[in-house]
Scaffold this motif. Structure first.
Motif, short mmCIF file in Angstrom:
data_model
loop_
_atom_site.label_atom_id
_atom_site.label_comp_id
_atom_site.label_asym_id
_atom_site.label_seq_id
_atom_site.Cartn_x
_atom_site.Cartn_y
_atom_site.Cartn_z
N LYS A 120 -11.62 -4.04 -8.84
CA LYS A 120 -12.32 -3.48 -10.01
C LYS A 120 -11.84 -4.09 -11.31
CE LYS A 120 -13.65 0.94 -7.92
NZ LYS A 120 -13.30 0.62 -6.54
N TYR A 121 -10.60 -4.55 -11.36
CA TYR A 121 -10.11 -5.19 -12.57
C TYR A 121 -10.87 -6.48 -12.86
CZ TYR A 121 -6.21 -1.93 -12.67
OH TYR A 121 -5.45 -0.79 -12.75
N PHE A 122 -11.22 -7.19 -11.81
CA PHE A 122 -11.94 -8.46 -11.99
C PHE A 122 -13.38 -8.22 -12.42
CE2 PHE A 122 -9.11 -9.48 -8.16
CZ PHE A 122 -8.05 -9.86 -8.95
N THR A 123 -14.05 -7.31 -11.74
CA THR A 123 -15.48 -7.18 -11.93
C THR A 123 -15.86 -6.55 -13.27
OG1 THR A 123 -15.49 -5.10 -10.68
CG2 THR A 123 -15.95 -7.11 -9.46
N ILE A 124 -14.94 -5.85 -13.92
CA ILE A 124 -15.26 -5.24 -15.20
C ILE A 124 -15.24 -6.25 -16.34
CG2 ILE A 124 -12.93 -4.55 -15.94
CD1 ILE A 124 -14.15 -1.85 -16.80
N VAL A 125 -14.64 -7.43 -16.10
CA VAL A 125 -14.54 -8.44 -17.17
C VAL A 125 -15.24 -9.75 -16.80
CG1 VAL A 125 -12.44 -7.50 -18.20
CG2 VAL A 125 -12.26 -9.17 -16.32
N GLY A 126 -16.09 -9.72 -15.80
CA GLY A 126 -16.88 -10.91 -15.47
C GLY A 126 -16.14 -11.99 -14.72
N ASP A 131 -10.22 -2.58 -2.65
CA ASP A 131 -11.30 -2.17 -3.53
C ASP A 131 -10.77 -1.80 -4.92
OD1 ASP A 131 -13.12 -2.50 -1.48
OD2 ASP A 131 -13.16 -0.38 -0.93
N GLU A 132 -9.67 -1.09 -4.95
CA GLU A 132 -9.08 -0.67 -6.22
C GLU A 132 -8.73 -1.86 -7.10
OE1 GLU A 132 -5.25 2.09 -7.61
OE2 GLU A 132 -5.26 1.14 -5.65
N LEU A 133 -8.11 -2.87 -6.53
CA LEU A 133 -7.68 -4.02 -7.31
C LEU A 133 -8.85 -4.89 -7.76
CD1 LEU A 133 -4.46 -5.05 -5.32
CD2 LEU A 133 -4.61 -3.75 -7.46
N VAL A 173 0.84 -1.19 0.00
CA VAL A 173 0.00 0.00 0.00
C VAL A 173 0.87 1.24 0.00
CG1 VAL A 173 -1.71 1.33 1.31
CG2 VAL A 173 -1.90 -1.17 1.15
N TYR A 174 0.65 2.10 -1.01
CA TYR A 174 1.32 3.39 -1.09
C TYR A 174 0.25 4.48 -1.11
CZ TYR A 174 5.49 0.79 -2.69
OH TYR A 174 6.56 -0.08 -2.80
N TYR A 175 0.20 5.32 -0.10
CA TYR A 175 -0.79 6.39 -0.04
C TYR A 175 -2.21 5.85 -0.25
CZ TYR A 175 2.97 9.83 0.03
OH TYR A 175 4.08 10.57 0.38
N ALA A 176 -2.54 4.79 0.48
CA ALA A 176 -3.87 4.16 0.42
C ALA A 176 -4.21 3.71 -0.99
CB ALA A 176 -4.95 5.09 0.96
N SER A 177 -3.20 3.29 -1.74
CA SER A 177 -3.40 2.85 -3.11
C SER A 177 -2.37 1.78 -3.44
CB SER A 177 -3.24 4.05 -4.06
OG SER A 177 -3.42 3.66 -5.40
N ALA A 178 -2.58 1.11 -4.56
CA ALA A 178 -1.64 0.08 -4.99
C ALA A 178 -0.39 0.71 -5.59
CB ALA A 178 -2.31 -0.83 -6.02
N ASN A 179 0.66 -0.07 -5.68
CA ASN A 179 1.90 0.35 -6.32
C ASN A 179 1.61 0.82 -7.75
OD1 ASN A 179 4.29 0.16 -7.95
ND2 ASN A 179 5.24 -1.12 -6.39
#
Length: 205
Positions: A133-139, A129-131, A84-90
């Motif tokens: 989103k990659y899964f849910t956009i492509v089923g 949550d950020e990561l 976690v970098y600044y409440a976000s992924a690398n």
């Protein structure tokens, strides 16, 4: 069955690696092949929206992303782990994922996804949550655990002291293994869900 595990940390054998290796032990017990690839220490630039991948079938920047693409295509599951970098992924990991998901045209639906966040203290849930989103956009179905998929530790090796976090990783791997096997059986008996032609709606008329 195969699981591709992407390590977004620049640190070799750091706390993110500890989290992934805890999962890998369970995958091996479940008879699932694993491939851990570390991208956080690679020189990976972001997407420039050139759309060359639509013509070439691969990203115009020939780096780790194009090497990951065939591994992702043949995998039954994908684990994405990041410090976690600044409440976000690398940022390097995000650049990699943006291009990996956008430049690959193969069907990703029903591959099982799981994200893991590793932090000293805060920001894990935002990164989680950020990561996802990659899964849910492509089923891709998202595997869950007994808690949000996070492990804590700052200095190298400290994650080994987070007993709850490590248990969360083991539970996540077991649940992910069950999902992948169940989907494989469902595909064999019932086939995949019917797909409609994609409708794209623009909000500017």
């Amino acid at each position: 069955m195969k699981v591709l595990m992407i390590n977004g940390s620049p640190r070799i054998n750091g706390n993110t690696s500890i989290a992934l290796k805890e999962m890998e032990q369970v995958f091996v017990q479940e008879g699932i092949e694993t491939d851990i690839v570390q991208v956080g220490n690679k020189n990976i630039r972001g997407c420039i929206a050139c759309n060359s991948c639509r013509e070439k079938g691969r990203c115009i920047f020939d780096d780790e992303v194009n090497q990951l693409a065939p591994k992702f295509q043949t995998a039954d599951g994908l684990v994405i782990a990041s410090p976690v970098y600044y409440a976000s992924a690398n940022a390097t990991l995000i650049a990699c994922l943006d291009r990996l998901f956008y430049s690959t045209a193969f069907d990703k639906s029903m591959k099982v996804g799981a994200s893991v966040a590793v932090a000293r203290r805060g920001g894990c849930s935002a990164t989680f949550d950020e990561l996802n989103k990659y899964f849910t956009i492509v089923g891709m179905p998202v595997a869950s655990s007994q808690y949000w998929n996070s492990v804590h530790g700052r200095n190298k090796g400290e994650a080994m002291q987070d007993e709850e976090g490590l248990q969360t990783m083991r539970t996540l791997a077991r649940n992910m293994s069950f999902l992948m096997k169940s989907i494989a059986l469902g595909r064999e008996k019932f086939g995949l869900p019917e797909k409609e032609s994609h409708i794209f709606t623009n909000f500017i008329r």
